[in-house]
Design an enzyme around this catalytic site. Structure first.
Site, PDB file in Angstrom:
ATOM      1  N   ASP A  39       0.821  -1.205   0.000  1.00 54.65           N
ATOM      2  CA  ASP A  39       0.000   0.000   0.000  1.00 54.65           C
ATOM      3  C   ASP A  39       0.857   1.258   0.000  1.00 54.65           C
ATOM      4  OD1 ASP A  39      -2.695   1.296   0.370  1.00 54.65           O
ATOM      5  OD2 ASP A  39      -1.725   2.006   2.192  1.00 54.65           O
ATOM      6  N   ASP A  76       2.837   1.392  -3.769  1.00 52.45           N
ATOM      7  CA  ASP A  76       2.098   1.767  -4.979  1.00 52.45           C
ATOM      8  C   ASP A  76       2.031   3.276  -5.180  1.00 52.45           C
ATOM      9  OD1 ASP A  76       0.247   2.394  -3.013  1.00 52.45           O
ATOM     10  OD2 ASP A  76      -1.307   1.022  -3.722  1.00 52.45           O
ATOM     11  N   ASP A  88      -7.046   2.323  -4.622  1.00 60.71           N
ATOM     12  CA  ASP A  88      -6.224   2.118  -3.437  1.00 60.71           C
ATOM     13  C   ASP A  88      -7.051   2.251  -2.162  1.00 60.71           C
ATOM     14  OD1 ASP A  88      -3.568   1.896  -2.083  1.00 60.71           O
ATOM     15  OD2 ASP A  88      -4.056   3.923  -1.443  1.00 60.71           O
ATOM     16  N   ASP A 124      -8.368  -0.680   0.462  1.00 63.45           N
ATOM     17  CA  ASP A 124      -7.907  -0.561   1.843  1.00 63.45           C
ATOM     18  C   ASP A 124      -9.049  -0.824   2.826  1.00 63.45           C
ATOM     19  OD1 ASP A 124      -5.288  -0.037   1.284  1.00 63.45           O
ATOM     20  OD2 ASP A 124      -5.380   2.111   1.722  1.00 63.45           O
TER      21      ASP A 124
END
Length: 207
Positions: free
Chosen positions: A65, A68, A86, A90
């Site tokens: 995470d 990226d 993203d 999450d």
């Protein structure tokens, strides 16, 4: 609360990981999806009480995470689509970890897990609703310029959440108590974000 201090510390090591990925042509979205697939495996691992392996995949997910976003900036591929993917994955990942603990011991953990998921809805919706509003008003990000969305601070941010997930895995027998405490902190964060977001949007920053 801690993100403003931890994020600068992690930038250099994340950049060291991202550079080789950039050189071989791996895209930020590929990293995001791979990290999610690794992280979501925590759900069955936790359900079967494989806490050590679950901790490993949680850490790998959080590492991906971070990578990226750095990779996106290095390769000039930052985008609203990537930021949306993203943050959306999450929240699914966080919920999956909590569900995993509920499945591991429903009698002991289910109520605390439900409370934490309720609190996550508050932190998540206040975060995303504020992000939408700031996008419309073109409010800048004063403390987190590299975030895809405006980052409204609170008591529980990314750093605190990751630390809590790690502690859950290290001390699974105390999940119910720990999750209840973290739920309270998340609800306080929700209140802070709603209050702060309301007044920020009433007095938007000048471009």
């Amino acid at each position: 609360m801690l993100d403003r201090w931890t994020m600068p510390l992690t930038h250099r090591p994340l950049k060291c990981i991202a550079r080789p990925l950039q050189q071989v042509g791996i895209t930020p979205d590929q990293v995001t999806l791979t990290a999610f697939l690794i992280g979501i495996s925590a759900l069955p691992l936790l359900a079967y009480e494989q806490y050590g392996l679950a901790l490993l995949v949680i850490v790998l997910n959080r590492l991906g995470d971070g990578v990226d976003g750095v990779l996106a900036r290095l390769s000039g591929r930052t985008s609203d689509a990537g930021g949306f993917l993203d943050i959306g994955l999450d929240f699914v990942f966080y919920a999956a970890v909590v569900l995993g603990f509920a499945l591991a011991n429903p009698a002991q953990n289910a109520l605390a897990a439900a409370l934490l998921l309720f609190a996550f809805i508050g932190t998540g919706t206040s975060f995303l609703a504020f992000a939408i509003a700031t996008k419309q008003q073109a409010i800048e990000r004063p403390h987190f310029p590299n975030k895809a969305f405006y980052y409204l601070e609170g008591l529980t941010e990314g750093t605190e959440t990751v630390m809590t997930l790690v502690v859950f895995c290290l001390f699974p027998a105390y999940f119910a108590s720990l999750a209840t405490l973290f739920s309270i902190a998340c609800l306080i964060t929700t209140a802070i974000r709603l209050w702060g977001g309301y007044w920020t949007l009433r007095r938007p920053e000048k471009p």
